[in-house]
Design a protein around this motif. Structure first.
Motif, PDB file in Angstrom:
ATOM      1  N   GLU A  45       5.142  12.517  -8.212  1.00  0.00           N
ATOM      2  CA  GLU A  45       5.226  11.069  -8.382  1.00  0.00           C
ATOM      3  C   GLU A  45       3.832  10.446  -8.402  1.00  0.00           C
ATOM      4  OE1 GLU A  45       7.361   9.418  -5.052  1.00  0.00           O
ATOM      5  OE2 GLU A  45       5.803   9.947  -3.614  1.00  0.00           O
ATOM      6  N   LEU A  46       3.751   9.315  -9.081  1.00  0.00           N
ATOM      7  CA  LEU A  46       2.502   8.577  -9.138  1.00  0.00           C
ATOM      8  C   LEU A  46       2.213   7.932  -7.786  1.00  0.00           C
ATOM      9  CD1 LEU A  46       0.162   7.250 -10.822  1.00  0.00           C
ATOM     10  CD2 LEU A  46       1.756   5.355 -11.201  1.00  0.00           C
ATOM     11  N   VAL A  47       0.971   8.020  -7.368  1.00  0.00           N
ATOM     12  CA  VAL A  47       0.520   7.345  -6.157  1.00  0.00           C
ATOM     13  C   VAL A  47      -0.298   6.110  -6.525  1.00  0.00           C
ATOM     14  CG1 VAL A  47      -0.884   7.545  -4.077  1.00  0.00           C
ATOM     15  CG2 VAL A  47       0.484   9.497  -4.867  1.00  0.00           C
ATOM     16  N   ALA A  48      -1.266   6.293  -7.404  1.00  0.00           N
ATOM     17  CA  ALA A  48      -2.143   5.186  -7.807  1.00  0.00           C
ATOM     18  C   ALA A  48      -2.832   5.553  -9.105  1.00  0.00           C
ATOM     19  CB  ALA A  48      -3.181   4.887  -6.727  1.00  0.00           C
ATOM     20  N   LEU A  49      -3.205   4.528  -9.852  1.00  0.00           N
ATOM     21  CA  LEU A  49      -3.856   4.721 -11.143  1.00  0.00           C
ATOM     22  C   LEU A  49      -4.973   3.699 -11.267  1.00  0.00           C
ATOM     23  CD1 LEU A  49      -3.547   6.153 -14.036  1.00  0.00           C
ATOM     24  CD2 LEU A  49      -2.418   4.037 -14.695  1.00  0.00           C
ATOM     25  N   ILE A  50      -6.090   4.136 -11.815  1.00  0.00           N
ATOM     26  CA  ILE A  50      -7.171   3.200 -12.108  1.00  0.00           C
ATOM     27  C   ILE A  50      -7.553   3.392 -13.568  1.00  0.00           C
ATOM     28  CG2 ILE A  50      -8.969   4.795 -11.243  1.00  0.00           C
ATOM     29  CD1 ILE A  50     -10.443   2.213 -10.255  1.00  0.00           C
ATOM     30  N   THR A  51      -7.606   2.283 -14.292  1.00  0.00           N
ATOM     31  CA  THR A  51      -7.899   2.373 -15.714  1.00  0.00           C
ATOM     32  C   THR A  51      -9.391   2.591 -15.949  1.00  0.00           C
ATOM     33  OG1 THR A  51      -8.292   0.012 -16.001  1.00  0.00           O
ATOM     34  CG2 THR A  51      -6.002   0.772 -16.162  1.00  0.00           C
ATOM     35  N   SER A  52      -9.722   2.876 -17.182  1.00  0.00           N
ATOM     36  CA  SER A  52     -11.130   3.041 -17.541  1.00  0.00           C
ATOM     37  C   SER A  52     -11.907   1.752 -17.286  1.00  0.00           C
ATOM     38  CB  SER A  52     -11.268   3.464 -18.998  1.00  0.00           C
ATOM     39  OG  SER A  52     -10.658   2.518 -19.850  1.00  0.00           O
ATOM     40  N   GLY A  53     -11.216   0.625 -17.330  1.00  0.00           N
ATOM     41  CA  GLY A  53     -11.856  -0.659 -17.068  1.00  0.00           C
ATOM     42  C   GLY A  53     -11.906  -1.043 -15.608  1.00  0.00           C
ATOM     43  N   GLY A  54     -11.291  -0.218 -14.752  1.00  0.00           N
ATOM     44  CA  GLY A  54     -11.369  -0.459 -13.316  1.00  0.00           C
ATOM     45  C   GLY A  54     -10.172  -1.165 -12.703  1.00  0.00           C
ATOM     46  N   SER A  55      -9.123  -1.401 -13.467  1.00  0.00           N
ATOM     47  CA  SER A  55      -7.924  -2.035 -12.916  1.00  0.00           C
ATOM     48  C   SER A  55      -7.076  -0.990 -12.200  1.00  0.00           C
ATOM     49  CB  SER A  55      -7.105  -2.679 -14.027  1.00  0.00           C
ATOM     50  OG  SER A  55      -7.826  -3.713 -14.651  1.00  0.00           O
ATOM     51  N   ALA A  56      -6.623  -1.346 -11.011  1.00  0.00           N
ATOM     52  CA  ALA A  56      -5.864  -0.404 -10.180  1.00  0.00           C
ATOM     53  C   ALA A  56      -4.402  -0.817 -10.078  1.00  0.00           C
ATOM     54  CB  ALA A  56      -6.472  -0.333  -8.790  1.00  0.00           C
ATOM     55  N   ASN A  57      -3.547   0.196 -10.075  1.00  0.00           N
ATOM     56  CA  ASN A  57      -2.118  -0.011  -9.877  1.00  0.00           C
ATOM     57  C   ASN A  57      -1.628   0.999  -8.847  1.00  0.00           C
ATOM     58  OD1 ASN A  57      -1.198  -2.017 -12.117  1.00  0.00           O
ATOM     59  ND2 ASN A  57      -2.549  -0.576 -13.140  1.00  0.00           N
ATOM     60  N   TYR A  58      -0.642   0.576  -8.053  1.00  0.00           N
ATOM     61  CA  TYR A  58      -0.176   1.415  -6.958  1.00  0.00           C
ATOM     62  C   TYR A  58       1.343   1.541  -6.967  1.00  0.00           C
ATOM     63  CZ  TYR A  58      -4.856   0.619  -5.150  1.00  0.00           C
ATOM     64  OH  TYR A  58      -6.219   0.560  -5.016  1.00  0.00           O
ATOM     65  N   ALA A  59       1.817   2.685  -6.518  1.00  0.00           N
ATOM     66  CA  ALA A  59       3.231   2.834  -6.233  1.00  0.00           C
ATOM     67  C   ALA A  59       3.555   1.989  -5.006  1.00  0.00           C
ATOM     68  CB  ALA A  59       3.561   4.300  -5.961  1.00  0.00           C
ATOM     69  N   ASP A  60       4.801   1.560  -4.917  1.00  0.00           N
ATOM     70  CA  ASP A  60       5.194   0.718  -3.781  1.00  0.00           C
ATOM     71  C   ASP A  60       4.903   1.410  -2.452  1.00  0.00           C
ATOM     72  OD1 ASP A  60       8.160  -0.748  -5.352  1.00  0.00           O
ATOM     73  OD2 ASP A  60       6.040  -1.296  -5.446  1.00  0.00           O
ATOM     74  N   SER A  61       5.059   2.731  -2.420  1.00  0.00           N
ATOM     75  CA  SER A  61       4.880   3.469  -1.181  1.00  0.00           C
ATOM     76  C   SER A  61       3.430   3.503  -0.707  1.00  0.00           C
ATOM     77  CB  SER A  61       5.381   4.903  -1.350  1.00  0.00           C
ATOM     78  OG  SER A  61       4.689   5.541  -2.392  1.00  0.00           O
ATOM     79  N   SER A  62       2.489   3.216  -1.602  1.00  0.00           N
ATOM     80  CA  SER A  62       1.082   3.282  -1.227  1.00  0.00           C
ATOM     81  C   SER A  62       0.383   1.931  -1.193  1.00  0.00           C
ATOM     82  CB  SER A  62       0.321   4.227  -2.167  1.00  0.00           C
ATOM     83  OG  SER A  62       0.544   3.905  -3.510  1.00  0.00           O
ATOM     84  N   LYS A  63       1.057   0.902  -1.658  1.00  0.00           N
ATOM     85  CA  LYS A  63       0.446  -0.430  -1.643  1.00  0.00           C
ATOM     86  C   LYS A  63       0.103  -0.861  -0.221  1.00  0.00           C
ATOM     87  CE  LYS A  63       2.566  -2.430  -5.785  1.00  0.00           C
ATOM     88  NZ  LYS A  63       3.616  -3.336  -6.297  1.00  0.00           N
ATOM     89  N   GLY A  64      -1.098  -1.396  -0.081  1.00  0.00           N
ATOM     90  CA  GLY A  64      -1.519  -1.892   1.220  1.00  0.00           C
ATOM     91  C   GLY A  64      -2.090  -0.838   2.139  1.00  0.00           C
ATOM     92  N   ARG A  65      -1.897   0.445   1.807  1.00  0.00           N
ATOM     93  CA  ARG A  65      -2.414   1.526   2.654  1.00  0.00           C
ATOM     94  C   ARG A  65      -3.451   2.379   1.928  1.00  0.00           C
ATOM     95  NH1 ARG A  65       0.962   5.519   4.342  1.00  0.00           N
ATOM     96  NH2 ARG A  65       2.226   5.378   2.452  1.00  0.00           N
TER      97      ARG A  65
END
Length: 114
Positions: A45-65
């Protein structure tokens, strides 16, 4: 292409770890970079992703931690993991993504004891 993940280990619940993934053989700054995990008996499963431009996205389970970051000068992506829980126990993999091309690292084991 090589993606070398490191930083895993055994930690008590509530503790922290910082994972690193060093890339070679690609123009790192062109790639989106992700951290994924696979627990025993479960799908990756995805935990977190950061784009080439530096934008970050998180799975609900990892947000805030968890915090994903990248250093293009070092061709390295990081995952800072705080407030770890036993449910975070898994093999953590990094992934490089660009225009349909994907490369996976070999994984690093994170074990969180209760």
């Amino acid at each position: 292409v090589q993606l070398q993940a490191s930083g895993g280990g055994l930690v008590q619940a509530g503790g922290s770890l910082r994972l690193s993934c060093a890339a070679s053989g690609i123009i790192f700054s062109f790639y989106d970079m992700g951290w994924y995990r696979q627990a025993p008996g479960k799908q990756r499963e995805l935990v977190a992703l950061i784009t080439s431009g530096g934008s970050a996205n998180y799975a609900d389970s990892s947000k805030g931690r968890f915090t994903i970051s990248r250093d293009n000068a070092k061709s390295t992506v990081y995952l800072q993991m705080n407030s770890l829980k036993p449910d975070d126990t898994a093999v953590y993999y990094c992934k490089a993504i660009r225009r349909g091309l994907t490369y996976w690292g070999q994984g690093t084991v994170v074990t969180v004891s209760s």
